[in-house]
Design a protein around this motif. Structure first.
Motif, PDB file in Angstrom:
ATOM      1  N   SER A 111       2.102  -1.872   0.410  1.00  0.00           N
ATOM      2  CA  SER A 111       1.028  -0.986   0.865  1.00  0.00           C
ATOM      3  C   SER A 111      -0.001  -1.818   1.622  1.00  0.00           C
ATOM      4  CB  SER A 111       0.359  -0.314  -0.333  1.00  0.00           C
ATOM      5  OG  SER A 111      -0.295  -1.300  -1.129  1.00  0.00           O
ATOM      6  N   GLN A 112      -0.876  -1.147   2.333  1.00  0.00           N
ATOM      7  CA  GLN A 112      -1.929  -1.868   3.063  1.00  0.00           C
ATOM      8  C   GLN A 112      -2.774  -2.703   2.111  1.00  0.00           C
ATOM      9  OE1 GLN A 112      -4.058   1.065   5.344  1.00  0.00           O
ATOM     10  NE2 GLN A 112      -2.697   0.833   7.100  1.00  0.00           N
ATOM     11  N   ALA A 113      -3.002  -2.186   0.911  1.00  0.00           N
ATOM     12  CA  ALA A 113      -3.817  -2.906  -0.066  1.00  0.00           C
ATOM     13  C   ALA A 113      -3.153  -4.204  -0.513  1.00  0.00           C
ATOM     14  CB  ALA A 113      -4.081  -2.020  -1.286  1.00  0.00           C
ATOM     15  N   ASN A 114      -1.809  -4.260  -0.452  1.00  0.00           N
ATOM     16  CA  ASN A 114      -1.077  -5.438  -0.903  1.00  0.00           C
ATOM     17  C   ASN A 114      -0.531  -6.298   0.227  1.00  0.00           C
ATOM     18  OD1 ASN A 114      -1.373  -4.889  -3.668  1.00  0.00           O
ATOM     19  ND2 ASN A 114       0.277  -3.391  -3.558  1.00  0.00           N
ATOM     20  N   GLN A 115      -0.709  -5.859   1.463  1.00  0.00           N
ATOM     21  CA  GLN A 115      -0.106  -6.562   2.601  1.00  0.00           C
ATOM     22  C   GLN A 115      -0.543  -8.029   2.688  1.00  0.00           C
ATOM     23  OE1 GLN A 115       2.185  -5.017   4.946  1.00  0.00           O
ATOM     24  NE2 GLN A 115       2.576  -7.200   5.211  1.00  0.00           N
ATOM     25  N   GLU A 116      -1.823  -8.292   2.534  1.00  0.00           N
ATOM     26  CA  GLU A 116      -2.323  -9.668   2.651  1.00  0.00           C
ATOM     27  C   GLU A 116      -1.715 -10.570   1.576  1.00  0.00           C
ATOM     28  OE1 GLU A 116      -6.498 -12.152   2.417  1.00  0.00           O
ATOM     29  OE2 GLU A 116      -6.573 -10.052   3.041  1.00  0.00           O
ATOM     30  N   ALA A 117      -1.676 -10.096   0.335  1.00  0.00           N
ATOM     31  CA  ALA A 117      -1.093 -10.886  -0.758  1.00  0.00           C
ATOM     32  C   ALA A 117       0.399 -11.110  -0.521  1.00  0.00           C
ATOM     33  CB  ALA A 117      -1.324 -10.188  -2.093  1.00  0.00           C
ATOM     34  N   PHE A 118       1.075 -10.092  -0.036  1.00  0.00           N
ATOM     35  CA  PHE A 118       2.510 -10.165   0.251  1.00  0.00           C
ATOM     36  C   PHE A 118       2.781 -11.207   1.339  1.00  0.00           C
ATOM     37  CE2 PHE A 118       6.500  -8.711   2.093  1.00  0.00           C
ATOM     38  CZ  PHE A 118       7.241  -8.302   0.994  1.00  0.00           C
ATOM     39  N   ASP A 119       2.044 -11.130   2.439  1.00  0.00           N
ATOM     40  CA  ASP A 119       2.212 -12.071   3.544  1.00  0.00           C
ATOM     41  C   ASP A 119       1.891 -13.502   3.117  1.00  0.00           C
ATOM     42  OD1 ASP A 119       2.951  -9.967   5.196  1.00  0.00           O
ATOM     43  OD2 ASP A 119       0.954  -9.786   6.117  1.00  0.00           O
ATOM     44  N   ARG A 120       0.847 -13.660   2.330  1.00  0.00           N
ATOM     45  CA  ARG A 120       0.470 -14.981   1.832  1.00  0.00           C
ATOM     46  C   ARG A 120       1.584 -15.555   0.959  1.00  0.00           C
ATOM     47  NH1 ARG A 120      -4.256 -13.755   0.178  1.00  0.00           N
ATOM     48  NH2 ARG A 120      -3.666 -13.228  -1.946  1.00  0.00           N
TER      49      ARG A 120
END
Length: 92
Positions: free
Chosen positions: A38-47
């Motif tokens: 989700s958009q809320a988790n995208q940054e953590a996922f990409d990191r």
């Protein structure tokens, strides 16, 4: 383990950064249980993908072997043959 993650060590030519990143993405997808965060988790996922890719590349760069490098085409042909035998329909 994910069937899409392949051995990357001891091949000629060595694994490309794109292969390392693809394996890292598959690993993070498997661990997270999602293919698209989700958009809320995208940054953590990409990191996480970036960190796994960096750790994987460091590992590959550090591994030592006396075995000769495997030829990618020969190994791919072997895999295709194993798959053909595994999924062949049996007559009778």
């Amino acid at each position: 383990m994910c069937r899409n993650i392949h051995v990357l060590h001891n091949f000629a030519p060595p694994a490309a950064s794109e292969e390392v990143r693809a394996a890292s993405l598959q690993y993070v997808r498997k661990v997270a249980g999602m293919t698209k965060p989700s958009q809320a988790n995208q940054e953590a996922f990409d990191r996480a993908v970036d960190q796994v890719a960096a750790a994987t590349q460091e590992l590959l760069d550090s591994l030592v072997t006396v075995a000769p490098p495997k030829d990618r085409e020969v190994e791919a042909a072997k895999a295709r043959e194993r798959s053909r035998k595994r999924f062949a329909t049996q007559a009778g």
